[in-house]
Design a protein around this motif. Structure first.
Motif, PDB file in Angstrom:
ATOM      1  N   ARG A 112      19.119  15.667  39.325  1.00 14.78           N
ATOM      2  CA  ARG A 112      19.000  14.262  39.726  1.00 14.78           C
ATOM      3  C   ARG A 112      19.459  13.351  38.574  1.00 14.78           C
ATOM      4  NH1 ARG A 112      14.171  14.502  41.666  1.00 14.78           N
ATOM      5  NH2 ARG A 112      14.800  14.722  43.824  1.00 14.78           N
TER       6      ARG A 112
ATOM      7  N   SER B 119      19.284  20.457  49.061  1.00 16.50           N
ATOM      8  CA  SER B 119      19.035  19.164  49.732  1.00 16.50           C
ATOM      9  C   SER B 119      19.494  18.000  48.868  1.00 16.50           C
ATOM     10  CB  SER B 119      17.547  19.002  50.045  1.00 16.50           C
ATOM     11  OG  SER B 119      17.155  19.829  51.083  1.00 16.50           O
TER      12      SER B 119
ATOM     13  N   ASP C 208      22.444  15.379  49.727  1.00 19.94           N
ATOM     14  CA  ASP C 208      22.145  13.942  49.742  1.00 19.94           C
ATOM     15  C   ASP C 208      23.114  13.150  48.866  1.00 19.94           C
ATOM     16  OD1 ASP C 208      20.027  14.428  51.446  1.00 19.94           O
ATOM     17  OD2 ASP C 208      18.480  14.196  49.892  1.00 19.94           O
ATOM     18  N   HIS C 209      23.698  13.820  47.877  1.00 18.89           N
ATOM     19  CA  HIS C 209      24.642  13.162  46.974  1.00 18.89           C
ATOM     20  C   HIS C 209      26.099  13.483  47.316  1.00 18.89           C
ATOM     21  CE1 HIS C 209      21.037  12.291  44.648  1.00 18.89           C
ATOM     22  NE2 HIS C 209      21.760  11.337  44.092  1.00 18.89           N
TER      23      HIS C 209
ATOM     24  N   ARG D  30      22.296  22.258  58.687  1.00 17.25           N
ATOM     25  CA  ARG D  30      22.886  21.040  58.128  1.00 17.25           C
ATOM     26  C   ARG D  30      24.380  20.929  58.380  1.00 17.25           C
ATOM     27  NH1 ARG D  30      18.307  22.158  56.453  1.00 17.25           N
ATOM     28  NH2 ARG D  30      16.848  20.617  55.688  1.00 17.25           N
TER      29      ARG D  30
END
Length: 181
Positions: A13, A56, A60-61, A92
């Protein structure tokens, strides 16, 4: 490269917030490897309990799910024994062909590779059907195994997966219902 710290999601992150390219490629395993692909196929993030949360975060990025060369992320995960990751990928939007669909237990998609009278149709091939059978056995998808046995796979077929039969893969995976089937 062979250890995944338990705080890798937080580290990732921070790196992404600092501008790291989520789809950057490395030369690991012959090249074209992405963080996402390496995460989906490796036992190390799974063993650390961070594989799915890390995938995940990467999605998401903007991580590309299927390989940069068009390869199937589901195939990569299944080939490396990462059934849970393959399931995650399928949920997904990863590409599912006959083999991938069988490996994640998507009987509805497996059936779409057969005509109404039970004949295998393109782009599926006999070899892909045998590979699908092996993965269905290995990852415990009894309904898919049953369908493929009725669709032309011989129970004693020596499979591409190291020449073993579906029985070998079902036993190895601890899937008693498939062994009985």
């Amino acid at each position: 490269r062979q250890k995944t710290p338990k705080n890798i999601v937080e580290i990732t992150r921070l790196l992404l917030a600092a501008g790291a390219d989520v789809n950057a490629e490395s030369d690991a395993y012959g090249g074209r490897s992405t963080t996402f692909g390496l995460t989906a196929t490796s036992c190390h993030p799974q063993d650390a309990g961070v594989q799915l949360p890390l995938m995940s975060l990467l999605i998401d990025h903007g991580a590309i799910i299927d390989g940069p060369d068009g390869g199937s992320a589901v195939h990569g995960a299944l080939y490396n024994g990462r059934g849970e990751a393959a399931q995650f990928l399928a949920e997904r939007g990863a590409k599912l062909d006959l083999e991938g669909a069988a490996g994640v237990g998507r009987l509805d998609i497996v059936k779409s590779f057969f005509t109404d009278d039970g004949k295998l149709q393109r782009p599926a091939t006999q070899q892909k059907m045998f590979n699908a059978f092996a993965w269905a056995c290995q990852f415990g998808h009894s309904d898919v195994v049953d369908f493929l046995l009725h669709g032309g796979v011989s129970v004693g077929e020596a499979l591409k997966h190291h020449g073993q039969t579906g029985l070998h893969w079902a036993a190895y995976g601890g899937h008693l219902s498939i062994v009985k089937l």
